[in-house]
Design a protein around this motif. Sequence first.
Motif, PDB file in Angstrom:
ATOM      1  N   LEU A 285      49.603  26.088  41.474  1.00 47.78           N
ATOM      2  CA  LEU A 285      48.813  27.162  42.097  1.00 47.78           C
ATOM      3  C   LEU A 285      49.512  27.705  43.331  1.00 47.78           C
ATOM      4  O   LEU A 285      49.566  28.913  43.556  1.00 47.78           O
ATOM      5  CB  LEU A 285      47.446  26.626  42.528  1.00 47.78           C
ATOM      6  N   LEU A 286      50.037  26.780  44.136  1.00 50.67           N
ATOM      7  CA  LEU A 286      50.675  27.187  45.379  1.00 50.67           C
ATOM      8  C   LEU A 286      51.916  28.031  45.097  1.00 50.67           C
ATOM      9  O   LEU A 286      52.169  29.034  45.795  1.00 50.67           O
ATOM     10  CB  LEU A 286      51.048  25.948  46.206  1.00 50.67           C
ATOM     11  N   VAL A 287      52.670  27.640  44.089  1.00 50.24           N
ATOM     12  CA  VAL A 287      53.876  28.415  43.745  1.00 50.24           C
ATOM     13  C   VAL A 287      53.480  29.840  43.379  1.00 50.24           C
ATOM     14  O   VAL A 287      54.087  30.815  43.838  1.00 50.24           O
ATOM     15  CB  VAL A 287      54.647  27.733  42.582  1.00 50.24           C
ATOM     16  N   ILE A 288      52.438  29.974  42.574  1.00 53.70           N
ATOM     17  CA  ILE A 288      51.984  31.317  42.166  1.00 53.70           C
ATOM     18  C   ILE A 288      51.519  32.112  43.392  1.00 53.70           C
ATOM     19  O   ILE A 288      51.927  33.249  43.613  1.00 53.70           O
ATOM     20  CB  ILE A 288      50.853  31.210  41.125  1.00 53.70           C
ATOM     21  N   ALA A 289      50.668  31.472  44.204  1.00 56.30           N
ATOM     22  CA  ALA A 289      50.128  32.171  45.377  1.00 56.30           C
ATOM     23  C   ALA A 289      51.249  32.545  46.338  1.00 56.30           C
ATOM     24  O   ALA A 289      51.284  33.657  46.877  1.00 56.30           O
ATOM     25  CB  ALA A 289      49.104  31.282  46.075  1.00 56.30           C
ATOM     26  N   PHE A 290      52.167  31.596  46.535  1.00 52.53           N
ATOM     27  CA  PHE A 290      53.258  31.834  47.478  1.00 52.53           C
ATOM     28  C   PHE A 290      54.154  32.974  46.983  1.00 52.53           C
ATOM     29  O   PHE A 290      54.566  33.839  47.764  1.00 52.53           O
ATOM     30  CB  PHE A 290      54.071  30.549  47.650  1.00 52.53           C
ATOM     31  N   ALA A 291      54.440  32.977  45.690  1.00 49.97           N
ATOM     32  CA  ALA A 291      55.326  34.023  45.149  1.00 49.97           C
ATOM     33  C   ALA A 291      54.698  35.401  45.317  1.00 49.97           C
ATOM     34  O   ALA A 291      55.364  36.355  45.718  1.00 49.97           O
ATOM     35  CB  ALA A 291      55.611  33.725  43.682  1.00 49.97           C
TER      36      ALA A 291
ATOM     37  N   LEU B 206      45.926  26.450  52.769  1.00 53.45           N
ATOM     38  CA  LEU B 206      44.652  25.742  52.850  1.00 53.45           C
ATOM     39  C   LEU B 206      43.641  26.301  51.843  1.00 53.45           C
ATOM     40  O   LEU B 206      42.896  25.550  51.209  1.00 53.45           O
ATOM     41  CB  LEU B 206      44.106  25.855  54.277  1.00 53.45           C
ATOM     42  N   PHE B 207      43.642  27.605  51.696  1.00 56.54           N
ATOM     43  CA  PHE B 207      42.724  28.209  50.727  1.00 56.54           C
ATOM     44  C   PHE B 207      43.066  27.731  49.312  1.00 56.54           C
ATOM     45  O   PHE B 207      42.181  27.371  48.530  1.00 56.54           O
ATOM     46  CB  PHE B 207      42.818  29.736  50.802  1.00 56.54           C
ATOM     47  N   THR B 208      44.365  27.715  49.005  1.00 54.63           N
ATOM     48  CA  THR B 208      44.791  27.283  47.668  1.00 54.63           C
ATOM     49  C   THR B 208      44.387  25.826  47.429  1.00 54.63           C
ATOM     50  O   THR B 208      43.893  25.465  46.354  1.00 54.63           O
ATOM     51  CB  THR B 208      46.319  27.445  47.526  1.00 54.63           C
ATOM     52  N   LEU B 209      44.585  25.013  48.463  1.00 49.66           N
ATOM     53  CA  LEU B 209      44.211  23.600  48.334  1.00 49.66           C
ATOM     54  C   LEU B 209      42.703  23.467  48.106  1.00 49.66           C
ATOM     55  O   LEU B 209      42.248  22.689  47.262  1.00 49.66           O
ATOM     56  CB  LEU B 209      44.623  22.847  49.613  1.00 49.66           C
ATOM     57  N   PHE B 210      41.958  24.271  48.840  1.00 51.15           N
ATOM     58  CA  PHE B 210      40.498  24.234  48.675  1.00 51.15           C
ATOM     59  C   PHE B 210      40.101  24.652  47.256  1.00 51.15           C
ATOM     60  O   PHE B 210      39.307  23.983  46.598  1.00 51.15           O
ATOM     61  CB  PHE B 210      39.842  25.161  49.702  1.00 51.15           C
ATOM     62  N   VAL B 211      40.663  25.759  46.810  1.00 51.29           N
ATOM     63  CA  VAL B 211      40.305  26.268  45.477  1.00 51.29           C
ATOM     64  C   VAL B 211      40.634  25.224  44.413  1.00 51.29           C
ATOM     65  O   VAL B 211      39.829  24.938  43.519  1.00 51.29           O
ATOM     66  CB  VAL B 211      41.065  27.590  45.186  1.00 51.29           C
ATOM     67  N   TRP B 212      41.794  24.606  44.559  1.00 45.66           N
ATOM     68  CA  TRP B 212      42.184  23.624  43.552  1.00 45.66           C
ATOM     69  C   TRP B 212      41.306  22.368  43.627  1.00 45.66           C
ATOM     70  O   TRP B 212      40.917  21.813  42.607  1.00 45.66           O
ATOM     71  CB  TRP B 212      43.675  23.265  43.704  1.00 45.66           C
TER      72      TRP B 212
ATOM     73  N   LEU C 125      43.569  34.035  41.432  1.00 47.24           N
ATOM     74  CA  LEU C 125      43.956  32.650  41.721  1.00 47.24           C
ATOM     75  C   LEU C 125      42.812  31.687  41.397  1.00 47.24           C
ATOM     76  O   LEU C 125      43.045  30.590  40.865  1.00 47.24           O
ATOM     77  CB  LEU C 125      44.367  32.513  43.193  1.00 47.24           C
ATOM     78  N   ILE C 126      41.603  32.097  41.686  1.00 52.49           N
ATOM     79  CA  ILE C 126      40.449  31.235  41.385  1.00 52.49           C
ATOM     80  C   ILE C 126      40.311  31.069  39.867  1.00 52.49           C
ATOM     81  O   ILE C 126      40.094  29.963  39.368  1.00 52.49           O
ATOM     82  CB  ILE C 126      39.162  31.826  42.002  1.00 52.49           C
ATOM     83  N   ALA C 127      40.493  32.172  39.150  1.00 48.20           N
ATOM     84  CA  ALA C 127      40.402  32.092  37.685  1.00 48.20           C
ATOM     85  C   ALA C 127      41.493  31.171  37.127  1.00 48.20           C
ATOM     86  O   ALA C 127      41.240  30.352  36.232  1.00 48.20           O
ATOM     87  CB  ALA C 127      40.536  33.495  37.093  1.00 48.20           C
ATOM     88  N   ILE C 128      42.697  31.281  37.694  1.00 41.78           N
ATOM     89  CA  ILE C 128      43.796  30.422  37.231  1.00 41.78           C
ATOM     90  C   ILE C 128      43.471  28.957  37.519  1.00 41.78           C
ATOM     91  O   ILE C 128      43.703  28.073  36.687  1.00 41.78           O
ATOM     92  CB  ILE C 128      45.119  30.834  37.918  1.00 41.78           C
ATOM     93  N   ALA C 129      42.916  28.707  38.704  1.00 41.64           N
ATOM     94  CA  ALA C 129      42.594  27.322  39.068  1.00 41.64           C
ATOM     95  C   ALA C 129      41.580  26.728  38.086  1.00 41.64           C
ATOM     96  O   ALA C 129      41.730  25.588  37.633  1.00 41.64           O
ATOM     97  CB  ALA C 129      42.029  27.286  40.486  1.00 41.64           C
TER      98      ALA C 129
ATOM     99  N   VAL D 164      47.053  40.746  48.740  1.00 40.23           N
ATOM    100  CA  VAL D 164      47.085  39.276  48.666  1.00 40.23           C
ATOM    101  C   VAL D 164      45.664  38.684  48.631  1.00 40.23           C
ATOM    102  O   VAL D 164      45.348  37.897  47.741  1.00 40.23           O
ATOM    103  CB  VAL D 164      47.925  38.679  49.816  1.00 40.23           C
ATOM    104  N   PRO D 165      44.804  39.040  49.591  1.00 37.39           N
ATOM    105  CA  PRO D 165      43.435  38.497  49.490  1.00 37.39           C
ATOM    106  C   PRO D 165      42.739  38.907  48.205  1.00 37.39           C
ATOM    107  O   PRO D 165      41.991  38.115  47.620  1.00 37.39           O
ATOM    108  CB  PRO D 165      42.708  39.080  50.701  1.00 37.39           C
TER     109      PRO D 165
END
Lengths: 614, 627
Positions: free
Chosen positions: B98-104, B133-139, B52-56, B44-45
Amino acid sequence: MNKALVQLIRKDARAMIPVGLVFMTIALVWIVQYFVLAAPMDASWAAVSVLSSGSFLSLVHVLIGLMAAYLLLPREFDDGTLQFLWGLPVDRWQIVMAKIIAAVSVVVVGSLALALFAYGLTGFARNSIGSEVFSWSTWWLHFTITAGSSLVGLGYGVLACFFRRFGVVVFALAVFVPYVFGGLLPSLGQYEIASLGLVRYEGFEPTLNHAAWRLHGSLAFASAIVGGLLWMKRAERYQAWYERVAQSSGTRVAGFATGLVLAIAVLAVVPMLPLVSSNATINDLTTRYFAMRYFDQDHPAVVALVDVADQDFESTLDLLGAAHDSLIVADLTDAAEGHLGIAGWNKIRMDRSSLRDPMLARHVLVHEATHVVATATADRRMSERSIATTFFNEGLAEWVSYELLGIPETREALRDLAAVAWDRWELEFADLANSAAFNARFDGDSVYALGEAWVGALASACGRDAPGKAIVGLSTAATRSGGSRALWEDALAEIGCDLSAVNYEFEGWVDERLPSAEAIVPRIEGFIESMDRLAFRITRVGGAPRPMQIIVRTRQNPAAPPTTWTRGVGRARDGETIRIEFGARPTRDFQYQFGVVFADGERPFYERWRNASP
Amino acid sequence: MVTKELRQHGFVFVGLALAAFAVYYVQSQVLNLTGGVLSDLDSVPLFTRTVLIAIALFLAYRMIVLDYFQRTRQFVEALPQTFGAFEAVKFVLGFVVLLVIAFAVWLFAVIDASQSEPIGARFVAIMLTRLVLFTLFVWSVAFAFGMLGRWRVAFLLGTVVLVRLLDSMTGFEMHRFGPFALLDPSTFPFERSHFPWVAVFETFVCTVISGALGFGIALAREGSFMETLSRPMLRRERMAVFVVLGVVGGAWLLSNPRPDAPPVRFQSDKVLKNAAANVEILYLDDRLIDRANALMRYLDPRMRSFIETTGIDGNLSARVSLAANLEGDEFQTGPIDYDDGVVIGANFMARDFAHREMGEYLFHQLLLAGTSERAIQEERHWALDGFAQFWALDDGLAPTYDPLVLQALVARDRVGLTRDSLRRWDVVASAVGEMPAMALATTGWRYLAQTHGEEALGNVAKSLFSRRAHDDVRDWFDALANPVSAAFEAEGIDFDTFVREWDGWLDTFVEREPYRGLLTELAGLKVDIAPLKLATGGSGIWFSGAAGDPLHPLLDCRALHLPTSPVPGPVVRQAMTDEEIIPDGATFSHLVENVYGTGTRILAAVECEHPLLGQPLRYGATAFVMP
């Protein structure tokens, strides 16, 4: 060459200005590197040329070639300039050929200029031995690799750029996948594009990696031809198709639905396969310090382990003078190859096979729990400086386990191994404190034995509480800069101890132990008898008289993960010579090592790694 | 607006999710193949910190940057919408995707991990807090960069470079800060008890700042500021960006360097200290106090005069610690601190320990520290070697016979004594061995003292050893402006003449006995070294030697061998394996069997130590490949 072609080449060469800027940027980076960040006297030919950084330089030049292709063809097509050129009274092949000639000229001239610039840089170098490395044949090799890599990139680029961004994605995957899997499957290594820059040595004579050049050279040439044909004959049709697909929601949805189904199949079904085939039931047991998960069949062994786990852990905390308030999750369901357990932040994973022997299970649990305590006490700083601290980390875990559990036979065997390894490998503290260099030359697993003996010396020289205190010292020292030795000097000074005092104690211990250890651990001598069938002839010399298991193992290079190593075994008495055959070489160049199991069920002693190439 | 965004970008959302799953799958499989995976949550990390960063960043490009490039926003602004609603919808929608992807991905990993470890509610809560929180930050960061339009790449690259520099060159530990700590691979899959409140707070602050920045840019001057940003950058604007980034980054780096390890201080009470001479000796064992005292008596006067004569930093200290693993004539360097001094390991309890040799080594290392290693630049290297040994000597040259002179004569016979051979000192030392080369250099200082006096010697030494290296182009200019010859010329000594006269001075020894006889004996020894294939199938190295007359019965010869890199570099004697060779009358031979594999590159040599020579002399150094 007709006049129109010449004019087209000139026009296309002008479009290559960004490529020229890239070459200039590389030169600028070199200037900064050797005039601002270092003295130019350090710019030896070995440092700036493919002799030391061939893979990187080769990859950069491949990307330059790719860039050149994208600058010439898609941009003109999308701007409509290419369609205008199609309308001129010039054959299409001439137009495409002009572009390729322009790109080839620019990348070759650019590579030539950079190779000359690199040579010029070495004029500042002031070292007679370094200067001896330079020869015009190595300069020519440097130029061939860099210019050739650009041309390979250009060849691939002519095809890739026809598919625009999709081409970039495919190219990136073609670079990425062999890079990632090359370490796991050594035979894939030659497909790595960066391997174009690997310099092979025929003795002392540097030469090209011919296998990689044959492969990528022919593929790039074929790509250039196919790409050129596509640009001449299919450019408009592809564009129209692409736009149609992009605008048709039906096609998109159908495509993605299929992809989604496939992806789900791969993602969901494949990982489930082992679970489907396994009918094992999983249980949990929680103690004051551990949350254990295990297979139902292992219940009696786990219950026996649980009986002593908390007590052992409290003894560990006492011995290290540490505290621990978090629950440690212990996964006892692992079926690992090559290790009995691993540990990290409040987590332990133990190989299921260790549960078969209750004392072994306790030993592994205490060992791994010590890692957990050390990781938490040092707030992960030991693992951040792992190259300098691996021997201590593993040695500490072994030392704690043997101090608490005894297990004298195993400990004695480990100490014999440590004394013999220290003496035969002519080790110094600096070797222990550099795990990367150590693993490249010796058996990496011997740090358990050497580390345990060294931690024992630390406890003798500076007090029984010194190993625990050293964790704290290391966590403080690791925040400061300095090499491995400085780290250890600093860490031990933090706890009022001298590194020299510990090493003095350790040397004294080795001197005392060595005579008895030498009588137990035999020497293993041997050589490669046949390179074709990869057979070794090995002689056992000394040690206890009974037959012992002899091991030969091979690996591609020090970076190859142990899962890719190969292993052959035999048995030999003192003075006996045996033959161990593998059948085939793992790779062209490889390393091999002889070992002996001098005490049944204990760690083998291995001689140094040796290099081999045909 | 949501419908418009979904219609416009739905295709991208689905495609990205699909690609994300595929990459995640590959990542997790590779992770498993490499072995040593502690938890199935490890992936996950790895996924969130890369994919996830690239997707954002890609989402920000599709949803924000393209809208401005294609002027879609001007059309939307004409619609009756609340000010800022357009940006808010984009922000929320992008975050949800982003959150949906990360969560899945996380859910998939959790299901997998639950087979081997308990996943409790608290653990889930901690992981989800980190992930959301990380996803929110990245976005929010991607959103802010997206608002920078065509400037985003420059700012993004600048930020990445700055962050990397901060992490590598200063005491700021990026991986322990806010968002990086939240998804730290060493804690994310394992921390089940403690919420990382500090990291949560830091991430929250960063998120608010970057979000506010994004909205601020988007809404400034009713959106016209962002339109300006989305236009291509002028050349001067680009320059300004790079200058600002460079200045800010440089200032931070200079103002916040990573703290150095403190200088070594012996902790034991078994230490002899001499503050006046800046010497400390760690002897570790009470039985060795006499030996430590003897060493101190040797070092005390020399250290005092050494600092005064060379003009190196008077704060530099010499610390000698007992290193029992070493031979008596073998020494080790601990940390060298350019401001504090050196730590030397020496075995002064060994029977063959010699004060003079340790002194040579110590003064050599002190000169390196005092000049920040400038003294080891090749054209000065002979002066460094020679001065270190010269300073370690007890007295002048012995009147009838001095082994140092013999060593110097042998070295000179082999490589010559010219300005050029002094400049190519590394090659000279490799050819004849470090000690004979050093002896040759020492005779130069001896001759200088003898012919021009101690004062001239001191001035030349000061000129050569009192300046430090800068490790940049200034060293090159400095070497041009201050060659070794300039140090001599400042004393009115022409360097070429000096070298010639020094060579002539050595000539005067050649015809004297016992030098003449010894030189003849040593020159008569011919050594041959070759790899060979053994009859048994293995391979070996054959060392052989012959002399015109029977070899001296006490001649101690050793076979040296070392696997080497194909790119030659200076060879350290200590790194070479050595084996004793037993002479047989006027000849000797020795076989090293099955030590090296086929194709290994080897450097081999023979070193012979004549009882009157005092130091080994190297013969037949040769490099080859094992058959």
